[in-house]
Design an enzyme around this catalytic site. Structure first.
Site, PDB file in Angstrom:
ATOM      1  N   ASN A   8      87.001   8.303  60.913  1.00 48.51           N
ATOM      2  CA  ASN A   8      85.729   8.209  61.630  1.00 48.51           C
ATOM      3  C   ASN A   8      85.433   6.734  61.870  1.00 48.51           C
ATOM      4  O   ASN A   8      85.057   6.014  60.959  1.00 48.51           O
ATOM      5  CB  ASN A   8      84.622   8.864  60.777  1.00 48.51           C
ATOM      6  CG  ASN A   8      83.248   8.665  61.383  1.00 48.51           C
ATOM      7  OD1 ASN A   8      83.105   8.285  62.551  1.00 48.51           O
ATOM      8  ND2 ASN A   8      82.221   8.931  60.594  1.00 48.51           N
ATOM      9  N   TRP A   9      85.618   6.315  63.136  1.00 44.07           N
ATOM     10  CA  TRP A   9      85.450   4.885  63.434  1.00 44.07           C
ATOM     11  C   TRP A   9      83.988   4.474  63.535  1.00 44.07           C
ATOM     12  O   TRP A   9      83.690   3.291  63.620  1.00 44.07           O
ATOM     13  CB  TRP A   9      86.156   4.542  64.752  1.00 44.07           C
ATOM     14  CG  TRP A   9      87.634   4.700  64.735  1.00 44.07           C
ATOM     15  CD1 TRP A   9      88.418   5.125  63.690  1.00 44.07           C
ATOM     16  CD2 TRP A   9      88.530   4.428  65.817  1.00 44.07           C
ATOM     17  NE1 TRP A   9      89.735   5.126  64.064  1.00 44.07           N
ATOM     18  CE2 TRP A   9      89.838   4.707  65.366  1.00 44.07           C
ATOM     19  CE3 TRP A   9      88.368   3.973  67.125  1.00 44.07           C
ATOM     20  CZ2 TRP A   9      90.957   4.549  66.178  1.00 44.07           C
ATOM     21  CZ3 TRP A   9      89.479   3.818  67.938  1.00 44.07           C
ATOM     22  CH2 TRP A   9      90.762   4.098  67.461  1.00 44.07           C
ATOM     23  N   LYS A  10      83.080   5.451  63.586  1.00 43.62           N
ATOM     24  CA  LYS A  10      81.644   5.142  63.741  1.00 43.62           C
ATOM     25  C   LYS A  10      81.460   4.246  64.971  1.00 43.62           C
ATOM     26  O   LYS A  10      82.129   4.440  65.967  1.00 43.62           O
ATOM     27  CB  LYS A  10      81.098   4.521  62.447  1.00 43.62           C
ATOM     28  CG  LYS A  10      81.468   5.376  61.224  1.00 43.62           C
ATOM     29  CD  LYS A  10      80.714   5.018  59.991  1.00 43.62           C
ATOM     30  CE  LYS A  10      81.125   5.971  58.871  1.00 43.62           C
ATOM     31  NZ  LYS A  10      80.342   5.808  57.664  1.00 43.62           N
ATOM     32  N   HIS A  93      77.135  14.464  61.123  1.00 43.10           N
ATOM     33  CA  HIS A  93      77.398  13.395  60.165  1.00 43.10           C
ATOM     34  C   HIS A  93      76.070  12.931  59.555  1.00 43.10           C
ATOM     35  O   HIS A  93      75.047  12.925  60.231  1.00 43.10           O
ATOM     36  CB  HIS A  93      78.106  12.226  60.858  1.00 43.10           C
ATOM     37  CG  HIS A  93      78.587  11.200  59.880  1.00 43.10           C
ATOM     38  ND1 HIS A  93      77.759  10.226  59.378  1.00 43.10           N
ATOM     39  CD2 HIS A  93      79.789  11.035  59.290  1.00 43.10           C
ATOM     40  CE1 HIS A  93      78.449   9.496  58.517  1.00 43.10           C
ATOM     41  NE2 HIS A  93      79.673   9.965  58.443  1.00 43.10           N
ATOM     42  N   GLU A  95      74.896  10.150  58.994  1.00 44.99           N
ATOM     43  CA  GLU A  95      74.221   9.064  59.725  1.00 44.99           C
ATOM     44  C   GLU A  95      73.447   9.620  60.919  1.00 44.99           C
ATOM     45  O   GLU A  95      72.404   9.091  61.301  1.00 44.99           O
ATOM     46  CB  GLU A  95      75.247   8.003  60.152  1.00 44.99           C
ATOM     47  CG  GLU A  95      75.660   7.152  58.955  1.00 44.99           C
ATOM     48  CD  GLU A  95      77.075   6.616  59.000  1.00 44.99           C
ATOM     49  OE1 GLU A  95      77.692   6.600  60.082  1.00 44.99           O
ATOM     50  OE2 GLU A  95      77.580   6.213  57.927  1.00 44.99           O
ATOM     51  N   GLU A 159      80.528  15.260  52.368  1.00 43.34           N
ATOM     52  CA  GLU A 159      80.327  13.820  52.244  1.00 43.34           C
ATOM     53  C   GLU A 159      79.021  13.554  51.498  1.00 43.34           C
ATOM     54  O   GLU A 159      77.950  13.509  52.108  1.00 43.34           O
ATOM     55  CB  GLU A 159      80.263  13.175  53.629  1.00 43.34           C
ATOM     56  CG  GLU A 159      81.526  13.342  54.430  1.00 43.34           C
ATOM     57  CD  GLU A 159      81.648  12.263  55.493  1.00 43.34           C
ATOM     58  OE1 GLU A 159      82.634  11.513  55.444  1.00 43.34           O
ATOM     59  OE2 GLU A 159      80.759  12.157  56.354  1.00 43.34           O
ATOM     60  N   GLY A 165      80.140   4.639  52.512  1.00 44.35           N
ATOM     61  CA  GLY A 165      80.025   3.208  52.773  1.00 44.35           C
ATOM     62  C   GLY A 165      79.508   2.414  51.580  1.00 44.35           C
ATOM     63  O   GLY A 165      79.128   1.258  51.716  1.00 44.35           O
ATOM     64  N   SER A 195      83.776   6.757  50.900  1.00 43.63           N
ATOM     65  CA  SER A 195      84.518   5.666  50.257  1.00 43.63           C
ATOM     66  C   SER A 195      85.937   6.067  49.850  1.00 43.63           C
ATOM     67  O   SER A 195      86.418   5.661  48.791  1.00 43.63           O
ATOM     68  CB  SER A 195      83.739   5.114  49.059  1.00 43.63           C
ATOM     69  OG  SER A 195      82.487   4.593  49.481  1.00 43.63           O
ATOM     70  N   GLY A 216      85.920   6.672  56.635  1.00 46.86           N
ATOM     71  CA  GLY A 216      85.186   5.742  57.491  1.00 46.86           C
ATOM     72  C   GLY A 216      85.822   4.360  57.450  1.00 46.86           C
ATOM     73  O   GLY A 216      86.813   4.085  58.133  1.00 46.86           O
ATOM     74  N   GLY A 217      85.264   3.492  56.619  1.00 45.83           N
ATOM     75  CA  GLY A 217      85.691   2.089  56.571  1.00 45.83           C
ATOM     76  C   GLY A 217      87.204   1.892  56.497  1.00 45.83           C
ATOM     77  O   GLY A 217      87.762   1.078  57.238  1.00 45.83           O
TER      78      GLY A 217
END
Ligand code: PGA
Length: 238
Positions: A8-10, A93, A95, A159, A165, A195, A216-217
């Protein structure tokens, strides 16, 4: 069972960076026995589809509306994504829920319409830290999953919001317990997200109810994303 790793590149990687990354990903010789997906932001989707054409790597959007078209400023529809060659989408998601008012109802509408339109869907659920501390994790998961129905093209991503994150990963036991609970409520594959890194991927993915990861990251760098994909291939063999 083959594990699924979704990056997930956000709101990272515009066209230029996406092109470079996808070309590198193409050449990275990822293991064949893992399903790999990337979720670029909307402006980079077409390019990602192009750069990954002819590979087994799927391109997913990060959100999608329930209507095919209409007066919905700022939204995109399943047919628009499919016309680009996009294979699926994330929905719900945390976010989106936290910053953009996405409710369980909206998430359910998006999920069922996207599935009906023929997209694959990764629907995200998970409790906040306050909800976990209050012992409400199962109640929250039950509420978030209540309006969803099992489907061959549906995957759930668990999640825990406190792990996204933050560098605080759920322990393999915590993840396994939540995944088992989710599977009792909805018979679909369940990814863990929050994470995930090369250092913790192997033990998380070794859990029997962890069918893959939403990353993600660590999906933004080729080395760490490829390492997680390799860990998933190894976990699938044990
Ligand atoms: P993270 O994000 O891996 O950076 O914690 C996961 C996600 O939000 O999907």
């Amino acid at each position: 069972m083959t594990k699924l790793i979704a990056g997930n590149w956000k709101m990272f990687k515009g066209q230029r960076e996406a092109a470079v990354f996808c070309r590198e990903l193409r050449d990275a010789e990822l293991p064949a026995d893992v399903d790999v997906v990337v979720c670029p932001p909307f402006p980079s989707l077409a390019l990602a589809v192009q750069a990954l054409a002819g590979t087994e790597i799927g391109v997913f959007a990060q959100n999608c509306h329930w209507a095919a078209e209409g007066a919905f400023t700022g939204e995109v529809s399943a047919p628009m994504l499919q016309e680009l060659g996009v294979y699926g989408t994330l929905v719900g998601h945390s976010e989106r829920r936290q910053w953009f008012g996405e409710t369980d109802d909206l998430v359910a509408r998006r999920v069922s319409a996207c599935l009906e339109a023929g997209l694959h869907v990764i629907a995200c659920v998970g409790e906040t830290e306050a909800e976990r501390d209050a012992g409400e994790t199962h109640t929250v998961l039950r509420r978030q999953l209540a309006a969803l129905e099992a489907d061959d093209n549906l995957v759930v991503a668990y999640e825990p919001v406190w792990a996204i994150g933050t560098g605080r990963t759920a322990t393999p036991e915590t993840a396994e317990e939540a995944h088992e609970r989710i599977k009792e409520l909805l018979d679909v594959p369940v990814l863990y997200g929050g994470s995930v890194k090369p250092e913790n991927a192997a033990e998380l993915l070794a859990q029997p109810a962890v069918d893959g990861a939403l990353v993600g990251g660590a999906s933004l760098e080729l080395a760490s994303f490829a390492a997680i994909c390799r860990a998933a291939a190894v976990a699938a063999t044990v």
